[in-house]
Design a protein around this motif. Structure first.
Motif, PDB file in Angstrom:
ATOM      1  N   LEU A  85       0.840  -1.197   0.000  1.00 23.55           N
ATOM      2  CA  LEU A  85       0.000   0.000   0.000  1.00 23.55           C
ATOM      3  C   LEU A  85       0.878   1.251   0.000  1.00 23.55           C
ATOM      4  O   LEU A  85       1.725   1.424   0.876  1.00 23.55           O
ATOM      5  CB  LEU A  85      -0.896  -0.024   1.249  1.00 23.55           C
ATOM      6  CG  LEU A  85      -1.966   1.062   1.361  1.00 23.55           C
ATOM      7  CD1 LEU A  85      -2.933   1.032   0.187  1.00 23.55           C
ATOM      8  CD2 LEU A  85      -2.726   0.909   2.669  1.00 23.55           C
ATOM      9  N   PRO A  86       0.682   2.154  -0.981  1.00 22.88           N
ATOM     10  CA  PRO A  86       1.445   3.403  -0.982  1.00 22.88           C
ATOM     11  C   PRO A  86       1.081   4.243   0.240  1.00 22.88           C
ATOM     12  O   PRO A  86       0.031   4.027   0.841  1.00 22.88           O
ATOM     13  CB  PRO A  86       0.994   4.113  -2.262  1.00 22.88           C
ATOM     14  CG  PRO A  86       0.230   3.093  -3.045  1.00 22.88           C
ATOM     15  CD  PRO A  86      -0.283   2.093  -2.089  1.00 22.88           C
ATOM     16  N   TYR A  87       1.925   5.194   0.585  1.00 21.62           N
ATOM     17  CA  TYR A  87       1.656   6.039   1.751  1.00 21.62           C
ATOM     18  C   TYR A  87       2.066   7.454   1.445  1.00 21.62           C
ATOM     19  O   TYR A  87       2.758   7.748   0.461  1.00 21.62           O
ATOM     20  CB  TYR A  87       2.410   5.505   2.975  1.00 21.62           C
ATOM     21  CG  TYR A  87       3.913   5.418   2.764  1.00 21.62           C
ATOM     22  CD1 TYR A  87       4.759   6.534   2.967  1.00 21.62           C
ATOM     23  CD2 TYR A  87       4.493   4.229   2.337  1.00 21.62           C
ATOM     24  CE1 TYR A  87       6.129   6.455   2.749  1.00 21.62           C
ATOM     25  CE2 TYR A  87       5.862   4.141   2.123  1.00 21.62           C
ATOM     26  CZ  TYR A  87       6.676   5.255   2.327  1.00 21.62           C
ATOM     27  OH  TYR A  87       8.013   5.171   2.084  1.00 21.62           O
ATOM     28  N   THR A  88       1.650   8.362   2.293  1.00 20.69           N
ATOM     29  CA  THR A  88       2.114   9.746   2.241  1.00 20.69           C
ATOM     30  C   THR A  88       2.570  10.104   3.655  1.00 20.69           C
ATOM     31  O   THR A  88       2.210   9.415   4.620  1.00 20.69           O
ATOM     32  CB  THR A  88       0.996  10.715   1.794  1.00 20.69           C
ATOM     33  OG1 THR A  88      -0.116  10.542   2.678  1.00 20.69           O
ATOM     34  CG2 THR A  88       0.549  10.431   0.368  1.00 20.69           C
ATOM     35  N   ILE A  89       3.351  11.160   3.750  1.00 22.85           N
ATOM     36  CA  ILE A  89       3.782  11.610   5.063  1.00 22.85           C
ATOM     37  C   ILE A  89       3.066  12.918   5.357  1.00 22.85           C
ATOM     38  O   ILE A  89       3.040  13.826   4.522  1.00 22.85           O
ATOM     39  CB  ILE A  89       5.314  11.867   5.100  1.00 22.85           C
ATOM     40  CG1 ILE A  89       6.082  10.664   4.552  1.00 22.85           C
ATOM     41  CG2 ILE A  89       5.769  12.253   6.514  1.00 22.85           C
ATOM     42  CD1 ILE A  89       6.201   9.485   5.469  1.00 22.85           C
ATOM     43  N   SER A  90       2.450  12.970   6.513  1.00 21.72           N
ATOM     44  CA  SER A  90       1.756  14.199   6.886  1.00 21.72           C
ATOM     45  C   SER A  90       2.203  14.586   8.287  1.00 21.72           C
ATOM     46  O   SER A  90       1.907  13.895   9.252  1.00 21.72           O
ATOM     47  CB  SER A  90       0.237  13.974   6.841  1.00 21.72           C
ATOM     48  OG  SER A  90      -0.415  15.097   7.360  1.00 21.72           O
ATOM     49  N   ALA A  91       2.931  15.686   8.361  1.00 20.71           N
ATOM     50  CA  ALA A  91       3.459  16.196   9.642  1.00 20.71           C
ATOM     51  C   ALA A  91       4.152  15.090  10.426  1.00 20.71           C
ATOM     52  O   ALA A  91       3.890  14.868  11.609  1.00 20.71           O
ATOM     53  CB  ALA A  91       2.332  16.830  10.471  1.00 20.71           C
ATOM     54  N   GLY A  92       4.987  14.353   9.695  1.00 14.93           N
ATOM     55  CA  GLY A  92       5.785  13.321  10.344  1.00 14.93           C
ATOM     56  C   GLY A  92       5.040  12.014  10.590  1.00 14.93           C
ATOM     57  O   GLY A  92       5.602  11.076  11.116  1.00 14.93           O
ATOM     58  N   VAL A  93       3.776  11.945  10.190  1.00 12.79           N
ATOM     59  CA  VAL A  93       3.007  10.707  10.362  1.00 12.79           C
ATOM     60  C   VAL A  93       2.823  10.048   8.999  1.00 12.79           C
ATOM     61  O   VAL A  93       2.454  10.706   8.029  1.00 12.79           O
ATOM     62  CB  VAL A  93       1.631  10.992  11.012  1.00 12.79           C
ATOM     63  CG1 VAL A  93       0.831   9.706  11.136  1.00 12.79           C
ATOM     64  CG2 VAL A  93       1.811  11.660  12.361  1.00 12.79           C
ATOM     65  N   LYS A  94       3.115   8.733   8.937  1.00 13.30           N
ATOM     66  CA  LYS A  94       2.935   7.988   7.685  1.00 13.30           C
ATOM     67  C   LYS A  94       1.451   7.678   7.541  1.00 13.30           C
ATOM     68  O   LYS A  94       0.853   7.075   8.443  1.00 13.30           O
ATOM     69  CB  LYS A  94       3.756   6.704   7.738  1.00 13.30           C
ATOM     70  CG  LYS A  94       4.101   6.122   6.383  1.00 13.30           C
ATOM     71  CD  LYS A  94       4.973   4.888   6.516  1.00 13.30           C
ATOM     72  CE  LYS A  94       6.417   5.186   6.131  1.00 13.30           C
ATOM     73  NZ  LYS A  94       7.269   3.957   6.161  1.00 13.30           N
TER      74      LYS A  94
END
Ligand SMILES: [Cu+2]
Lengths: 447, 471
Positions: A85-94
């Motif tokens: 599953l692809p992911y993104t990083i948002s404010a240090g959270v995967k």
């Protein structure tokens, strides 16, 4: 299915007939009534076309090798015939986004099953994270009923455990639930619903979670595979799993695929190899690898200390658990890798047919052929004939035994694939290297 | 007076001569043939009267039984050969003789008396003709002619009855033979199942109970097959009787299957009217009413008269010894019977005839509606079998073959599927039989062919697969 229209048109015929019989209509109508009723009946089953819904089409389930993370924090897992599953990083959270939804899954060419899964596949994409990092997982429910996600074997806060009614309200259709946690212990885990669990798992809702060690050199591995085991009851000629089945399953899958639809495990000679195996079916599977003695290095309860491991050729994967095995691929060849329950390495079969082994059927072909055109008496000498001949089967049905090897019919199905150990494969090359060429003088010969 | 006396004898002679009428050779059969042929297009109606012509009919029968019988040839054979029908034709002769009789006058009565006196003998001679018969002759002839027409109507009715009986018996026989053949195939599947079970048993692969069950099913089917085959013998014998066949003639064959019903359905519109116009039982009843009306008219004309004798008497005068001539009149005196009872009887008989006619017409209309409804129901059932049920059964068999190819079902399920298919095929044949028998009944009810019936298409029956139909 009876549509409203069908119901009313047929109902009308019956009404007219009844009215005639009880004298509600004049005699002329009564005259017509039986004919009309027969006519309405004539429009019945014959007139309605069987909808061509069974199976249908689905994209071929290819193995997608995930890209290595930019920071080199881990070596990705290869989920056979599936993806991560692809992911993104948002404010240090995967951040991961799972969508629970109905999916069509091709079990092997010729058979497509109406499943439920995540992000257009079953099993859902593997979720890869690193030990100790914070992850947030959005679960959007596109199923026709509510769901939850339970993080099987993962030490999450109680409120993130995903047990509908116990630790959280279920996520209604159309809504999104968010889970957030950090996992301290690296290992192989699973995710699956804990809401209407029997149905949702029988339909294929499940996936694997891999937590990589923070230190990429710890337990370093060259090739890391993930396989989820499952069983299904998809009767020959049908396309939808029978969710009420408890014991009599007929499809046994690696990542919701059956042989010959399962990709091989290509391995470079000398690679250190790990295979992570999860089991959410309702029986255990003794998974057997030819050509090697391997070690079970972990369960979903954690790493097994080296001192506690022992060499093995078959590892029993219990229900509701994962098993990691590791070995050094130092023996080139095409090595079978399969469940050792022989029925689990077969496709659709009946467990209730007359036993014909050793029965003299001489002359029966001709006699039966005269009565039932096209019938072929089989089974007297065994069932190998099945694998040799391609005969018409019910729709959306795979032969019990299939597959072609370099020496002939492979006569396998279900939980079967091949570990292909070759010299000189490039790192990260997971393409099928073809059949192994045995050095002269090292193969069986017929006398 | 003398002139009148002179005229009497020749007039009497004329009347007497006029009563002598020639008997026509065919006794009205030409009429019967004409009507019957119109109602049974394409069929020959013959009366075998022991002439060399009869040989032609025998040859025709021999030719017709050479090839598998068609419904029309069966009817044709019956028309040429049914001994009861031929016996019925003889009634035409009897009835025609009655008609001739009605035209004849009673023979005159001659009388003589001789009176013997003391010295004289005076002889008297008289001839008296029943003159009432002379006056009523044409009325009585009309009555007898009406009766004769009635007999001819009856005769055509008998012909149509026979044709309808033959057709019903014929369709039943063809259907029963086809059903017996289909059942034979079902028995063969059970035999294979029983044999397979026996072989499984020899190999130790089936328990004795399951093997015995297969044997028991097979055994049950064998006795059922005998029962079904016996039915075909009964059917053949019924046809033999209707067709008047015996000895070598009974070796005829039937076609393998019944033809398909036509695709179009007959309309009920106007059929009742056709029946009323065509039916011979109604024509006969109308004739009876006519006869009763003639009889009543005659009765009313006669009134109290029951005897009217006119004649001459010749007598020798004992005094003059001359012959004296004079007329004689005999007359009923209406003292007691004034004829009222006779007229009342005739009136009641006329009313009875009228009511019988109404009853027959009511029945005939109902029969037409009933026969039509049966026909339509059977036609729709047959079509439903052909379009829906048989294809469904075929699909079951096809899918069974695929399942068997995948070893997903075994031989017993495959054979059972075929048995179900054969059962459905027999039901289809039963529906076809219902249709054709209903067709014969409806045509009987309207005393002739359906208006503008499209021809049956014998070649296009739904295929009931048999051995070797598919590779
Ligand atoms: Cu297994």
């Amino acid at each position: 299915m009876t549509s409203r229209r069908d119901f009313f048109s047929r109902g009308a015929g019956i009404l007219t007939a009844t009215a005639g019989a009880v004298g509600l209509t004049r005699s002329a109508a009564a005259q017509q009534a039986p004919a009309q009723a027969a006519h309405a009946a004539a429009k019945g089953p014959g007139a309605r076309r069987a909808p061509q819904l069974a199976g249908g089409t689905a994209p071929t389930a290819r193995t997608v090798v995930p890209p290595a993370p930019a920071d080199g924090s881990y070596r990705p897992v290869v989920t056979l015939n599936a993806s991560s599953l692809p992911y993104t990083i948002s404010a240090g959270v995967k951040e991961f986004r799972l969508v629970a939804q109905p999916v069509k899954r091709e079990f092997a060419p010729g058979m497509v099953v109406n499943c439920w899964g995540y992000n257009a596949q079953t099993p859902g994409p593997t979720i890869e994270m690193v030990q100790g990092e914070r992850v947030r997982i959005f679960v959007k429910n596109e199923l026709p009923e509510w769901t939850t996600v339970h993080w099987h074997g993962m030490l999450v806060p109680n409120g993130m455990d995903g047990v509908g009614g116990l630790t959280q309200p279920q996520i209604p259709p159309g809504k999104t639930g968010v889970y957030e946690f950090a996992i301290d212990e690296p290992g192989t885990y699973m995710y699956h619903p804990h809401a209407d669990e029997m149905v949702q798992m029988a339909m294929g809702l499940m996936g694997m979670v891999v937590v990589h060690p923070k230190d990429p050199t710890e337990r370093a591995i060259d090739r890391d595979f993930a396989i989820m085991l499952h069983s299904w009851d998809v009767k020959p000629g049908t396309a939808t799993p029978n969710v009420a089945q408890m014991l009599d399953f007929d499809m046994w899958t690696f990542n919701s695929r059956v042989f010959p639809g399962i990709d091989p495990l290509p391995v470079r000679l000398g690679d250190r190899v790990r295979v992570r195996i999860g089991n959410l079916s309702m029986t255990s599977h003794p998974i057997h690898l030819h050509g090697y003695h391997f070690h079970q290095t972990a369960t979903d309860g954690g790493r097994i200390p080296d001192s506690a491991q022992w060499p093995m050729t078959t590892v029993n994967v219990p229900v509701g658990a994962t098993v990691d095995i590791e070995f050094v691929a130092d023996r080139p060849g095409d090595w079978a890798f399969h469940c050792h329950k022989s029925h689990h390495a077969m496709n659709a079969m009946s467990h209730d047919i007359p036993n014909m082994i050793g029965v003299n059927q001489a002359g029966m072909d001709k006699r039966i052929g005269g009565l039932v055109p096209g019938y072929m008496a089989m089974g007297s000498t065994g069932m190998a004939e099945m694998a040799k001949m391609a005969m018409p089967l019910p729709r959306n049905t795979l032969p019990m035994m299939a597959g072609k090897g370099p020496f002939g019919p492979l006569e396998m199905g279900g939980m079967f694939t091949v570990v292909k150990v070759r010299e000189g494969l490039a790192p990260g090359d997971y393409r099928d290297p073809g059949w192994y060429r045995q050095p002269t003088g090292t193969a069986m010969r017929l006398l | 007076m003398t002139d009148k006396r002179k005229g009497l004898l020749p007039a009497l002679a004329l009347l007497l001569l006029g009563g002598c009428t020639a008997v026509p050779g065919d006794a009205g059969f030409a009429d019967v043939r004409r009507t019957a042929s119109a109602r049974l297009p394409g069929e020959q109606v013959q009366w075998n009267r022991g002439t060399p012509d009869d040989k032609r009919e025998t040859d025709a029968v021999a030719r017709l039984i050479e090839s598998p019988l068609a419904a029309e040839s069966a009817v044709q054979i019956a028309l040429l050969n049914n001994p009861r029908l031929q016996a019925e034709y003889e009634r035409l002769g009897v009835s025609q003789a009655a008609l001739v009789q009605a035209g004849l006058l009673a023979n005159p009565v001659f009388s003589t008396d001789i009176l013997v006196g003391d010295s004289t003998i005076s002889p008297a001679f008289g001839v008296v003709q029943d003159f009432l018969a002379v006056f009523t002759r044409s009325a009585r002839q009309a009555i007898a002619a009406s009766d004769f027409d009635r007999v001819k109507d009856d005769m055509v009715n008998k012909v149509l009855d026979l044709a309808a009986d033959v057709r019903s018996a014929y369709y039943t026989a063809v259907a029963d033979e086809q059903e017996a053949d289909l059942f034979g195939q079902a028995v063969a599947t059970l035999e294979v199942a029983a044999d397979t079970a026996e072989r499984q048993s020899m190999a130790g692969n089936i328990n004795p109970r399951d093997q015995t069950l297969q044997q028991a099913q097979y055994a049950k089917a064998i006795v059922e097959r005998s029962r079904i085959e016996a039915r075909t013998t009964v059917d053949r014998e019924r046809l033999d009787r209707l067709l008047g066949l015996s000895g070598d003639q009974t070796s005829w064959n039937l076609p393998d299957r019944l033809p398909d019903p036509p695709s179009s359905k007959p309309s009920l519109d106007g059929l009742e009217k056709v029946a009323i116009q065509r039916r011979l039982d109604l024509a006969g009843a109308r004739q009876d009413l006519q006869t009763a009306t003639y009889a009543l008219d005659l009765g009313r004309q006669l009134g109290w008269l029951s005897v009217l004798g006119l004649g001459v008497q010749v007598e020798k005068d004992p005094d003059t010894h001359k012959w004296l001539k004079g007329p004689v009149v005999e007359l009923t005196l209406p003292l007691f019977d004034q004829g009222q009872a006779r007229v009342a009887t005739l009136e009641a008989e006329q009313r009875e005839s009228r009511k019988v006619l109404v009853a027959l017409a009511t029945d005939a209309r109902s029969e037409v509606r009933e026969a039509w409804a049966r026909l339509i129901a059977a036609q729709e059932a047959a079509a439903f079998y052909k379009v829906t049920i048989l294809p469904l059964q075929q699909r079951v068999v096809d899918e069974n073959a695929k399942l068997a190819s995948g070893m997903l079902i075994g031989i017993y399920d495959v054979l059972r599927g075929r048995q179900d298919q054969l059962d459905a095929a027999r039901d289809y044949v039963e529906a076809l039989k219902d249709y054709w028998v209903a067709c014969a009944r409806l045509e009987r009810a309207i005393a002739g062919p359906l208006p503008a019936t499209p021809a049956a298409e014998p070649s296009k029956q739904a295929s009931i697969p048999s051995a070797g139909d598919r590779p």
